[in-house]
Structures are given as structure tokens and as C-alpha cells.
Design a protein around this motif. Structure first.
Motif, PDB file in Angstrom:
ATOM      1  N   ILE A 237       0.847  -1.188   0.000  1.00  0.00           N
ATOM      2  CA  ILE A 237       0.000   0.000   0.000  1.00  0.00           C
ATOM      3  C   ILE A 237       0.881   1.236   0.000  1.00  0.00           C
ATOM      4  O   ILE A 237       1.853   1.331   0.764  1.00  0.00           O
ATOM      5  CB  ILE A 237      -0.936   0.019   1.223  1.00  0.00           C
ATOM      6  N   ASP A 238       0.531   2.193  -0.836  1.00  0.00           N
ATOM      7  CA  ASP A 238       1.279   3.447  -0.918  1.00  0.00           C
ATOM      8  C   ASP A 238       0.291   4.610  -0.874  1.00  0.00           C
ATOM      9  O   ASP A 238      -0.531   4.766  -1.777  1.00  0.00           O
ATOM     10  CB  ASP A 238       2.105   3.495  -2.205  1.00  0.00           C
ATOM     11  N   LYS A 239       0.390   5.391   0.195  1.00  0.00           N
ATOM     12  CA  LYS A 239      -0.453   6.579   0.354  1.00  0.00           C
ATOM     13  C   LYS A 239      -1.940   6.264   0.169  1.00  0.00           C
ATOM     14  O   LYS A 239      -2.672   6.977  -0.510  1.00  0.00           O
ATOM     15  CB  LYS A 239      -0.019   7.669  -0.624  1.00  0.00           C
ATOM     16  N   GLY A 240      -2.374   5.161   0.795  1.00  0.00           N
ATOM     17  CA  GLY A 240      -3.783   4.809   0.761  1.00  0.00           C
ATOM     18  C   GLY A 240      -4.245   4.134  -0.504  1.00  0.00           C
ATOM     19  O   GLY A 240      -5.452   3.923  -0.679  1.00  0.00           O
ATOM     20  N   HIS A 241      -3.320   3.753  -1.390  1.00  0.00           N
ATOM     21  CA  HIS A 241      -3.666   3.066  -2.635  1.00  0.00           C
ATOM     22  C   HIS A 241      -3.015   1.688  -2.652  1.00  0.00           C
ATOM     23  O   HIS A 241      -1.826   1.554  -2.348  1.00  0.00           O
ATOM     24  CB  HIS A 241      -3.190   3.862  -3.861  1.00  0.00           C
ATOM     25  N   ILE A 242      -3.776   0.656  -3.023  1.00  0.00           N
ATOM     26  CA  ILE A 242      -3.211  -0.679  -3.145  1.00  0.00           C
ATOM     27  C   ILE A 242      -2.290  -0.728  -4.361  1.00  0.00           C
ATOM     28  O   ILE A 242      -2.608  -0.193  -5.423  1.00  0.00           O
ATOM     29  CB  ILE A 242      -4.324  -1.752  -3.262  1.00  0.00           C
ATOM     30  N   LYS A 243      -1.149  -1.366  -4.189  1.00  0.00           N
ATOM     31  CA  LYS A 243      -0.191  -1.499  -5.292  1.00  0.00           C
ATOM     32  C   LYS A 243       0.130  -2.953  -5.617  1.00  0.00           C
ATOM     33  O   LYS A 243       0.731  -3.241  -6.653  1.00  0.00           O
ATOM     34  CB  LYS A 243       1.109  -0.758  -4.949  1.00  0.00           C
ATOM     35  N   GLY A 244      -0.285  -3.851  -4.729  1.00  0.00           N
ATOM     36  CA  GLY A 244      -0.024  -5.259  -4.980  1.00  0.00           C
ATOM     37  C   GLY A 244      -0.062  -6.049  -3.696  1.00  0.00           C
ATOM     38  O   GLY A 244      -0.526  -5.574  -2.654  1.00  0.00           O
ATOM     39  N   VAL A 245       0.432  -7.284  -3.766  1.00  0.00           N
ATOM     40  CA  VAL A 245       0.406  -8.183  -2.616  1.00  0.00           C
ATOM     41  C   VAL A 245       1.745  -8.890  -2.492  1.00  0.00           C
ATOM     42  O   VAL A 245       2.496  -9.043  -3.464  1.00  0.00           O
ATOM     43  CB  VAL A 245      -0.720  -9.229  -2.736  1.00  0.00           C
ATOM     44  N   THR A 246       2.037  -9.324  -1.253  1.00  0.00           N
ATOM     45  CA  THR A 246       3.222 -10.131  -0.980  1.00  0.00           C
ATOM     46  C   THR A 246       2.775 -11.514  -0.525  1.00  0.00           C
ATOM     47  O   THR A 246       1.967 -11.633   0.403  1.00  0.00           O
ATOM     48  CB  THR A 246       4.095  -9.489   0.108  1.00  0.00           C
ATOM     49  N   PHE A 270      -7.475 -11.207   8.448  1.00  0.00           N
ATOM     50  CA  PHE A 270      -8.105 -10.047   9.088  1.00  0.00           C
ATOM     51  C   PHE A 270      -7.082  -9.288   9.942  1.00  0.00           C
ATOM     52  O   PHE A 270      -7.067  -8.045   9.951  1.00  0.00           O
ATOM     53  CB  PHE A 270      -9.271 -10.500   9.975  1.00  0.00           C
ATOM     54  N   GLU A 271      -6.222 -10.015  10.638  1.00  0.00           N
ATOM     55  CA  GLU A 271      -5.182  -9.377  11.446  1.00  0.00           C
ATOM     56  C   GLU A 271      -4.210  -8.598  10.562  1.00  0.00           C
ATOM     57  O   GLU A 271      -3.779  -7.486  10.915  1.00  0.00           O
ATOM     58  CB  GLU A 271      -4.435 -10.441  12.259  1.00  0.00           C
ATOM     59  N   MET A 272      -3.898  -9.157   9.389  1.00  0.00           N
ATOM     60  CA  MET A 272      -3.016  -8.464   8.451  1.00  0.00           C
ATOM     61  C   MET A 272      -3.660  -7.176   7.940  1.00  0.00           C
ATOM     62  O   MET A 272      -3.005  -6.148   7.779  1.00  0.00           O
ATOM     63  CB  MET A 272      -2.671  -9.401   7.298  1.00  0.00           C
ATOM     64  N   LEU A 273      -4.965  -7.219   7.675  1.00  0.00           N
ATOM     65  CA  LEU A 273      -5.662  -6.020   7.215  1.00  0.00           C
ATOM     66  C   LEU A 273      -5.621  -4.924   8.270  1.00  0.00           C
ATOM     67  O   LEU A 273      -5.380  -3.748   7.956  1.00  0.00           O
ATOM     68  CB  LEU A 273      -7.110  -6.364   6.860  1.00  0.00           C
ATOM     69  N   VAL A 274      -5.862  -5.298   9.526  1.00  0.00           N
ATOM     70  CA  VAL A 274      -5.799  -4.314  10.608  1.00  0.00           C
ATOM     71  C   VAL A 274      -4.399  -3.715  10.707  1.00  0.00           C
ATOM     72  O   VAL A 274      -4.234  -2.503  10.886  1.00  0.00           O
ATOM     73  CB  VAL A 274      -6.220  -4.959  11.942  1.00  0.00           C
ATOM     74  N   ALA A 275      -3.381  -4.563  10.582  1.00  0.00           N
ATOM     75  CA  ALA A 275      -1.992  -4.075  10.647  1.00  0.00           C
ATOM     76  C   ALA A 275      -1.685  -3.094   9.528  1.00  0.00           C
ATOM     77  O   ALA A 275      -0.809  -2.225   9.676  1.00  0.00           O
ATOM     78  CB  ALA A 275      -1.024  -5.258  10.596  1.00  0.00           C
ATOM     79  N   ASN A 276      -2.405  -3.215   8.409  1.00  0.00           N
ATOM     80  CA  ASN A 276      -2.208  -2.304   7.274  1.00  0.00           C
ATOM     81  C   ASN A 276      -3.184  -1.123   7.303  1.00  0.00           C
ATOM     82  O   ASN A 276      -3.310  -0.411   6.306  1.00  0.00           O
ATOM     83  CB  ASN A 276      -2.365  -3.067   5.962  1.00  0.00           C
ATOM     84  N   ASN A 277      -3.865  -0.938   8.434  1.00  0.00           N
ATOM     85  CA  ASN A 277      -4.791   0.190   8.609  1.00  0.00           C
ATOM     86  C   ASN A 277      -5.963   0.165   7.635  1.00  0.00           C
ATOM     87  O   ASN A 277      -6.522   1.221   7.312  1.00  0.00           O
ATOM     88  CB  ASN A 277      -4.047   1.531   8.504  1.00  0.00           C
ATOM     89  N   THR A 498      -8.673   2.213   1.699  1.00  0.00           N
ATOM     90  CA  THR A 498      -7.608   1.768   0.788  1.00  0.00           C
ATOM     91  C   THR A 498      -8.156   1.675  -0.624  1.00  0.00           C
ATOM     92  O   THR A 498      -8.879   0.727  -0.959  1.00  0.00           O
ATOM     93  CB  THR A 498      -7.057   0.394   1.230  1.00  0.00           C
ATOM     94  N   GLN A 499      -7.816   2.640  -1.464  1.00  0.00           N
ATOM     95  CA  GLN A 499      -8.324   2.638  -2.834  1.00  0.00           C
ATOM     96  C   GLN A 499      -7.738   1.475  -3.621  1.00  0.00           C
ATOM     97  O   GLN A 499      -6.572   1.125  -3.483  1.00  0.00           O
ATOM     98  CB  GLN A 499      -7.990   3.954  -3.529  1.00  0.00           C
ATOM     99  N   GLY A 500      -8.590   0.866  -4.444  1.00  0.00           N
ATOM    100  CA  GLY A 500      -8.160  -0.270  -5.255  1.00  0.00           C
ATOM    101  C   GLY A 500      -8.329  -1.607  -4.580  1.00  0.00           C
ATOM    102  O   GLY A 500      -8.131  -2.642  -5.211  1.00  0.00           O
TER     103      GLY A 500
END
Length: 539
Positions: A237-246, A270-277, A498-500
Motif C-alpha cells: 500500500i502506498d499513500k492509501g492506494h493498493i499497489k499489490g500483494v506479498t 483479518f489481522e493483516m488487514l488491521v496491521a495495514n490500517n 484503501t483505494q483499489g
């Protein structure tokens, strides 16, 4: 054509009686009638001695327009609606990036299928295995007490719905007839054609397995890519925009359009999503037990002398009771002629669920009997607090069952009297790998136990024998729905934070069952396609 709703006939009617009923309703002669086709058929069993069939028909006559004018005030006679599905976009010839779909349950399956049909060639990432290998792994738990954490009832191709009754009906509002698109795709993939006809269609696990395989092949033939054993560990995620996945392997896949449809049990995700705000809110769900009765008893109570009629099939039920302590107890995911199955996805926990085959011919009927709980009063605080409540109950069930994946169980009579069970009656529990008789009261909060003890005798007034002494309660039913909601914009269906990123299906809090999850998948796919088409047009 004309769409006729609510045409009611006796259960044992003839084709001629159906024909005559249409003629009488429309007030036309036989020579004016061109065709009759059944759109839906249900039944009314409220009076078990006089069960009625209820039809929705599409009728063609020589006087359609005149009849529409004549019956303009009749809500049950209208023009047949246009239910053909039309894609909302078509992918540009050169795609800068391919969309990513995380999860391959009903929602992810239809996101991928619709995107593929529009030419967007999605990449699907599924943490579990293909459905054939997944089925073997699931049997390892049921028969051998060995849990595969990434390949089980919850995780793998087809999602949790693969090991269920395969119910294909919902109460969602569906003005665009997207559910019809879902059923049509299922039939094309090998489901029985009758699912488009009967009012409460189901498929069953064995047929779902083959159907899911065929749909996967269709996606691949349209340019999509399905990757199994590919767990998404993080988002880019970059500045509130999704850019890809790991991925867990460390590989990174870049895309600015990512759908997440991981089901209600992907707790680490779900825990990962919370960690990514990513904005998540706790939402209500329910907890309780599975209850089993002889299917023959349910058939007799519901259908009386018509029990066993092929048009009726195995009887189901739907029950609700509002308790004195202001809690609501209801039946959920009723599986006629089915089995109670082990459905955990985490070690050291016991979860029960229900499953049926297409034939629904097993000895017992089973359903969840659950109590609604709310984050505002029952698990306030962190948005993932509901997950911790689920885990607490599931760990306690594992311990009470003997710490070997046996499920704790209790006879209804003993449960109502507040004493442990020590031996079975005539009802044999179907749960595999086995049950341990005990007292279930310590498993749930006191308010839930009190509510269920009040509800079972109330349900017995509606279904005689429901509170029979030897009916079996099996614990724990905790995965009725997702305990969280990944909030999304109502118009774009993108995460509000998170846009995208496109949350979809049951896990994100936007569906409850196979059909509604699949319909939500279509909506998510359309939103992604429109966003990508606009983006590429601007560039």
C-alpha cells in the motif's frame, strides 16, 4: 411473455389441471395459449394435510399485450422481466496490469469468472488446495484426527460452501436478477438443471466438487490464472492506494485492483488487514450448538401423509424465538438428511457445521441453534474482539471433547435439566471423528445457555419432538458469519480506507451463504471492471 405469480394447485395435480388453471386465470381459450413454462415451483406446507404447490409461470399467448392491459392492476400478472445478464465492460486489448482475486470461495469464484468473461484475465490466489486434494485433507480430520491448517472445511477451492448443504437461495434484494446468472453458470458447470426451477435449490457436496472444477477450467480457458497454495501475507500500500500483494513465499505481485474474498474464517488475514490500517469494524454474529433429530420425524411433522413425496424431498424448518432475557435464538443452516461435520481451521479447537449431499438421504436432520450476540454489549473494544470470543469457545470445546478433535455433545433432555449426559438414546450423532458426552453449559456465556434452554421447548410447540430427550446437541457452532466487516464505499465497492482494494463476500461482511456471496462477487467484479476500464481510457 406473461409472468404469472402465485398460481396455487394441489400437490398431486396433473399437467392438464395446470393448463386449465392458466386458461381460467387469464380467461382465454385453449387455441390462444401458445406455451407454459415453469420459472419457479415452491410449496406451502403450513397445512400438512393439504400441501399446495405454488408456481411462477412464464406464459405465451396470442394476446399478450391485451392481457397485460386487462390485468394491469393484478400484481401477479406482469410482463416477463428481462433477466439476461449483460457485461458492464470489456477489457482493453492491452492490459497494463491484471486484477488480483484473493480467495476462491463462491465470492472469489464469481469475481474471477465475471472478470474473465469480460476479458480481464484475473490472477486468483488461494491459500488452500484444489478441491480434489482439499477433499482428501478434510477427510484426514474426519477419519484420522489430522488437521491441515491450510486445507480443510474452511480453506481451499470452493470455500466453506463446498462442504455444506449447497443451499442456493437467499433473501437478498436482486432487482438485476444476478442470482439467475449465478444459477445459470452453475448449471453450465454441471449442476442439476432443476436448481433454476425449484424455490429452494441445493446441490450438495459431491456435485459442488465437480462443478467448482469445471468453473475453474472455464476461467483458465478465458485467460485467468488460478494459483493454489498461495497465501497472501501482506498488502503493498502506498499513500492509501493498493499497489499489490506479498505472498508467503516472498514473491510480490503488482496490481492496483485487488479483490479480497477470503471467507469468514481467515483470521490471520483479518489481522493483516488491521496491521495495514484497512478499516474494519466488528459486527454481530451468533454462537450455539448443532442439534440432530431423525429426519423421518421432521418429515412426518412437516409433511404428514405426504412425507416421502419426491416433489417435497426431505423436510426442513426455520425457527425463531425471542427470549425473556431479550436474546434471540434461531435455527441456522438447516441440513435435511445430512451430517454434522468437523469444521475447524485452527489447531486445538473444535468447530461444528452441517453438510448434506444432493440426495439428502442420511438418517438425521441437523441445524445450528444459535444466539445472536452484539459487539456493543458482548465483546466491545478491538474490531477483532469477536474472533477472540470465537477462539475462546472453540478452545473450550476442544478441551471438553477430550483434546483429540472429538466434539463435546449432550442429549437435549440432559441439557434442559442441567446435568451431564452419560449415554446415548436412539439418535446417533453423525459428527466425525466422534463425540464425547458431557455438559455443554460451561461452553457459552450464561445468557446464551439460558436463551437456548428457553427456546428449545418453544420450538417443540412448532415441531413436535424437537425437545425429545435423546436429540443430540453438538458443540460448538461459532462460524455462523464473519465477526467483522471490511467497510467499503457503497458506489465503488472499494475499501473506504484503501483505494483499489475491493472487499467482498461473507468474510468481508457482505453476504451470508453461497448464493449471496456469488451475487456479491458479480457486483465486485463489475466495480473492478468499470474502474479498470476508466483508468485505462484516461491513460
Amino acid at each position: 411473455m406473461l409472468r404469472i405469480n402465485q398460481l396455487i394447485l394441489p400437490l398431486d395435480h396433473t399437467e392438464q389441471q395446470l393448463n386449465d388453471a392458466v386458461l381460467a386465470l387469464l380467461g382465454i381459450e385453449q387455441e390462444q395459449l401458445l406455451s407454459i413454462s415453469t420459472f419457479k415451483r415452491g410449496f406451502d406446507a403450513r397445512q400438512k394435510n393439504t400441501i399446495k404447490l405454488i408456481y411462477t409461470l412464464d406464459v405465451d399467448t396470442l394476446a399478450n399485450q391485451a392481457l397485460l392491459k386487462t390485468f394491469s392492476e393484478n400484481p401477479n400478472i406482469k410482463a416477463t422481466p428481462d433477466m439476461q445478464y449483460r457485461p458492464v465492460a470489456q477489457a482493453p486489448e492491452l492490459l497494463a496490469q491484471r486484477p488480483i482475486v484473493i480467495g476462491f470461495g463462491p465470492c472469489g469464484l464469481f469475481i474471477a469468472l465475471i472478470l474473465a468473461q469480460m476479458g480481464f484475465k484475473p490472477i486468483v490466489l488461494e491459500r488452500g488446495k484444489d478441491v480434489k486434494r482439499r477433499t482428501k485433507d478434510t477427510w484426514d480430520l474426519w477419519r484420522g484426527r489430522t488437521l491441515h491448517k491450510e486445507s480443510n472445511v474452511q480453506f481451499g477451492e470452493g470455500g466453506a460452501g463446498t462442504f455444506s448443504d449447497g443451499k442456493l437461495y437467499s433473501q437478498i434484494k436482486d432487482k438485476r436478477h444476478l442470482s439467475r446468472k449465478v444459477l445459470r453458470e452453475f448449471v453450465l458447470a454441471g449442476a442439476p438443471a432443476e436448481i433454476e426451477l425449484i424455490s429452494k435449490p441445493h446441490i450438495g457436496t459431491f456435485k459442488l466438487v465437480k462443478m467448482v472444477q469445471n468453473m475453474r477450467q472455464t476461467i483458465i480457458e478465458l485467460g485467468g490464472e488460478i494459483r493454489f497454495d498461495q497465501k497472501v501475507e501482506d498488502l503493498i500500500i502506498d499513500k492509501g492506494h493498493i499497489k499489490g500483494v506479498t505472498l508467503a513465499s516472498g514473491e510480490q505481485l503488482l496490481s492496483e485492483h485487488v479483490a479480497i474474498a477470503v471467507g469468514h474464517s481467515a483470521r490471520d488475514t483479518f489481522e493483516m488487514l488491521v496491521a495495514n490500517n484497512v478499516h474494519i469494524e466488528a459486527k454481530p454474529f451468533s454462537v450455539g450448538f448443532r442439534i440432530e433429530h431423525p429426519q423421518s420425524m421432521i418429515d412426518d411433522v412437516r409433511f404428514g401423509p405426504s412425507a416421502g413425496n419426491a416433489l417435497l424431498g426431505a423436510a426442513d424448518y426455520k425457527l425463531v424465538h425471542h427470549c425473556k432475557n431479550n436474546r434471540t435464538v434461531y435455527s441456522f443452516c438447516m441440513c435435511p438428511g445430512g451430517t454434522v461435520v468437523a469444521a475447524t481451521s485452527e489447531e486445538g479447537q473444535v468447530v461444528s457445521n452441517g453438510m448434506s449431499q444432493y440426495s439428502r438421504n442420511e438418517r438425521n436432520a441437523n441445524a445450528a441453534i444459535v444466539v445472536g450476540i452484539d459487539p456493543a454489549t458482548d465483546y466491545p473494544g478491538h474490531p477483532l474482539a469477536g474472533i477472540e470470543l470465537q477462539r475462546k469457545i472453540e478452545r473450550a470445546a476442544y478441551d471438553l471433547g477430550g483434546q483429540n478433535y472429538n466434539a463435546p455433545a449432550q442429549l437435549v433432555g440432559d441439557f434442559l435439566k442441567g446435568r451431564p449426559s452419560t449415554q446415548l438414546g436412539d439418535v446417533t450423532p453423525s459428527y466425525q471423528p466422534g463425540v464425547t458426552l458431557t455438559d455443554l453449559a460451561p461452553l457459552l456465556p450464561d445468557f446464551a445457555i439460558a436463551a437456548i434452554r428457553e427456546a428449545i421447548p418453544a420450538f417443540n410447540k412448532k415441531i413436535k419432538g424437537f425437545a425429545r430427550e435423546d436429540a443430540i446437541l453438538t458443540a460448538a457452532e461459532t462460524r455462523t458469519s464473519s465477526p467483522i466487516c471490511v467497510k467499503r464505499d457503497n458506489d465503488t465497492l472499494q475499501s473506504i480506507s484503501t483505494q483499489g482494494l475491493y472487499p467482498g463476500g461473507e468474510g468481508a461482511g457482505y453476504a451470508g451463504g453461497i448464493l449471496s456471496a456469488a451475487v456479491d462477487g458479480i457486483k465486485v467484479a463489475e466495480a473492478m471492471a468499470l474502474a479498470m476500464t476508466t483508468k485505462y481510457a484516461e491513460n
